[in-house]
Every structure is written in C-alpha cells, then in structure tokens.
Design a protein around this motif. Structure first.
Motif, PDB file in Angstrom:
ATOM      1  N   SER A   7       0.762  -1.167  -0.127  1.00 44.87           N
ATOM      2  CA  SER A   7      -0.140  -0.074  -0.091  1.00 44.87           C
ATOM      3  C   SER A   7       0.729   1.360   0.132  1.00 44.87           C
ATOM      4  O   SER A   7       2.015   1.107   0.496  1.00 44.87           O
ATOM      5  CB  SER A   7      -0.722  -0.134   1.286  1.00 44.87           C
TER       6      SER A   7
ATOM      7  N   ARG B 137       0.208   6.047   0.109  1.00 50.37           N
ATOM      8  CA  ARG B 137      -0.935   6.973   0.144  1.00 50.37           C
ATOM      9  C   ARG B 137      -0.151   8.139  -0.508  1.00 50.37           C
ATOM     10  O   ARG B 137       0.844   8.482   0.058  1.00 50.37           O
ATOM     11  CB  ARG B 137      -1.361   7.189   1.854  1.00 50.37           C
TER      12      ARG B 137
ATOM     13  N   ALA C  54      -8.694   8.283 -10.784  1.00 47.67           N
ATOM     14  CA  ALA C  54      -9.774   8.773  -9.803  1.00 47.67           C
ATOM     15  C   ALA C  54      -9.778  10.078  -9.636  1.00 47.67           C
ATOM     16  O   ALA C  54      -9.025  11.048  -9.711  1.00 47.67           O
ATOM     17  CB  ALA C  54      -9.522   8.260  -8.459  1.00 47.67           C
TER      18      ALA C  54
ATOM     19  N   THR D 181     -17.189  10.752  -6.141  1.00 47.36           N
ATOM     20  CA  THR D 181     -15.897  10.177  -6.547  1.00 47.36           C
ATOM     21  C   THR D 181     -16.159   9.267  -7.763  1.00 47.36           C
ATOM     22  O   THR D 181     -17.201   8.900  -8.129  1.00 47.36           O
ATOM     23  CB  THR D 181     -15.517   9.302  -5.427  1.00 47.36           C
TER      24      THR D 181
ATOM     25  N   TYR E 166     -13.903   6.339 -10.190  1.00 50.78           N
ATOM     26  CA  TYR E 166     -12.470   5.271 -10.276  1.00 50.78           C
ATOM     27  C   TYR E 166     -12.529   4.860 -11.725  1.00 50.78           C
ATOM     28  O   TYR E 166     -13.622   4.423 -12.371  1.00 50.78           O
ATOM     29  CB  TYR E 166     -12.731   4.349  -9.385  1.00 50.78           C
TER      30      TYR E 166
ATOM     31  N   LYS F 297     -10.797   0.175  -9.159  1.00 49.48           N
ATOM     32  CA  LYS F 297     -11.868   0.046  -8.086  1.00 49.48           C
ATOM     33  C   LYS F 297     -11.790  -1.103  -7.243  1.00 49.48           C
ATOM     34  O   LYS F 297     -11.378  -1.965  -7.350  1.00 49.48           O
ATOM     35  CB  LYS F 297     -13.325  -0.150  -9.042  1.00 49.48           C
TER      36      LYS F 297
ATOM     37  N   ARG G  40      -9.637  -0.947  -4.902  1.00 49.18           N
ATOM     38  CA  ARG G  40      -8.267  -1.005  -4.306  1.00 49.18           C
ATOM     39  C   ARG G  40      -7.884   0.334  -4.009  1.00 49.18           C
ATOM     40  O   ARG G  40      -7.178   0.634  -3.003  1.00 49.18           O
ATOM     41  CB  ARG G  40      -7.347  -1.593  -5.564  1.00 49.18           C
TER      42      ARG G  40
ATOM     43  N   THR H  77      -8.677   4.678  -3.036  1.00 49.59           N
ATOM     44  CA  THR H  77      -9.725   5.314  -2.433  1.00 49.59           C
ATOM     45  C   THR H  77      -8.946   6.759  -2.540  1.00 49.59           C
ATOM     46  O   THR H  77      -7.973   7.200  -2.090  1.00 49.59           O
ATOM     47  CB  THR H  77      -9.798   5.119  -1.149  1.00 49.59           C
TER      48      THR H  77
ATOM     49  N   SER I 148      -9.731  10.767  -1.673  1.00 54.15           N
ATOM     50  CA  SER I 148     -10.437  11.665  -0.567  1.00 54.15           C
ATOM     51  C   SER I 148      -9.735  13.089  -0.421  1.00 54.15           C
ATOM     52  O   SER I 148      -8.659  13.278  -1.192  1.00 54.15           O
ATOM     53  CB  SER I 148     -10.609  10.913   0.645  1.00 54.15           C
TER      54      SER I 148
ATOM     55  N   LEU J 287      -4.893   9.965  -2.395  1.00 54.63           N
ATOM     56  CA  LEU J 287      -5.048   8.695  -3.032  1.00 54.63           C
ATOM     57  C   LEU J 287      -4.448   7.530  -2.174  1.00 54.63           C
ATOM     58  O   LEU J 287      -3.001   7.330  -2.305  1.00 54.63           O
ATOM     59  CB  LEU J 287      -4.370   8.728  -4.334  1.00 54.63           C
ATOM     60  N   GLN J 288      -5.379   6.920  -1.611  1.00 53.65           N
ATOM     61  CA  GLN J 288      -5.077   5.506  -0.896  1.00 53.65           C
ATOM     62  C   GLN J 288      -4.905   4.493  -1.928  1.00 53.65           C
ATOM     63  O   GLN J 288      -6.013   4.031  -2.482  1.00 53.65           O
ATOM     64  CB  GLN J 288      -5.960   5.221   0.400  1.00 53.65           C
TER      65      GLN J 288
END
Length: 119
Positions: free
Chosen positions: A17, A19, A49, A57, A59, A64, A66, A68, A70, A80-81
């Motif tokens: 992961s 961010r 996104a 939102t 994507y 999609k 995977r 997120t 915000s 973007l996470q």
C-alpha cells in the motif's frame, strides 16, 4: 495561479500500500474538482480517480475496490490511498485540479510522483 505538489510515491512490493498526497496552493480549494492521473512508460496519461467539489468520486475500472480518493478542504489536500498494488500500477502519478469559470474549464497539474510496484 494554482500550484500542486504531490508526495508519497516510492517503491513498494506487489500487494502493498501507498498513500499519495497532493497539496494545493490555491484560494477556494473546495470549489475545485480534483483528480489523480497516471502515465506509464510508453503509454498515454490515464484517469485513476476523481473527486468533485461536492465529494462525488469516480474511479477507473482497473483500480476500483483497491484505491480510494479523498480530500481535506481544511488542508487544501487531496489523497489517493492505494492498496493491493500490482506491477501494472507502476507509473508517474499526477494530481489535477479543475474548475469551471464563466464557461471555461481551467486545469492545473502537479509535477508528478513516481510509484513503482516491484518485488
């Protein structure tokens, strides 16, 4: 003038992961639609996104479930996470800010941040 500065990119193993953050130097940040795009070597830039000024939102199908997106309007920042990263997610990721003013859309871009997914 709008300035966008991305951060958070790097090297990550498949399944990992990251961010990404994009800090915007702009008045009335909350009025801007924000987005993340990416460009892999030899390929065209593509949408990842987006998040509208109202918080809606959207994507790309490939991310999609995977990724997120915000935003924090108090910090003038969009995030973007990214989770469950795959080698095909490797690209330069660009932040975009857009706003419609008097019938004309104005778009601004950051300098990009490299994301490499590799073992």
């Amino acid at each position: 003038q709008v300035q966008l500065v991305e951060s958070g990119g790097g090297l990550v193993q498949p399944g990992g992961s990251l961010r990404l953050s994009c800090a915007a130097s702009v008045n009335f940040f909350s009025l801007y639609d924000m987005g993340w795009y990416r460009q892999a070597p030899g390929k065209q830039r593509e949408l990842v996104a987006t998040i509208t000024s109202g918080g809606t939102t959207n994507y790309a199908d490939s991310v999609k479930g995977r990724f997120t997106i915000s935003r924090d309007n108090a910090k003038n920042t969009v995030y973007l996470q990214m989770s469950s990263l795959k080698p095909e997610d490797t690209a330069v990721y660009y932040c975009n800010a857009g706003r419609l003013r008097v019938g004309t859309r104005y778009d601004y871009w950051g300098q990009g941040t490299q994301v490499t997914v590799s073992s």
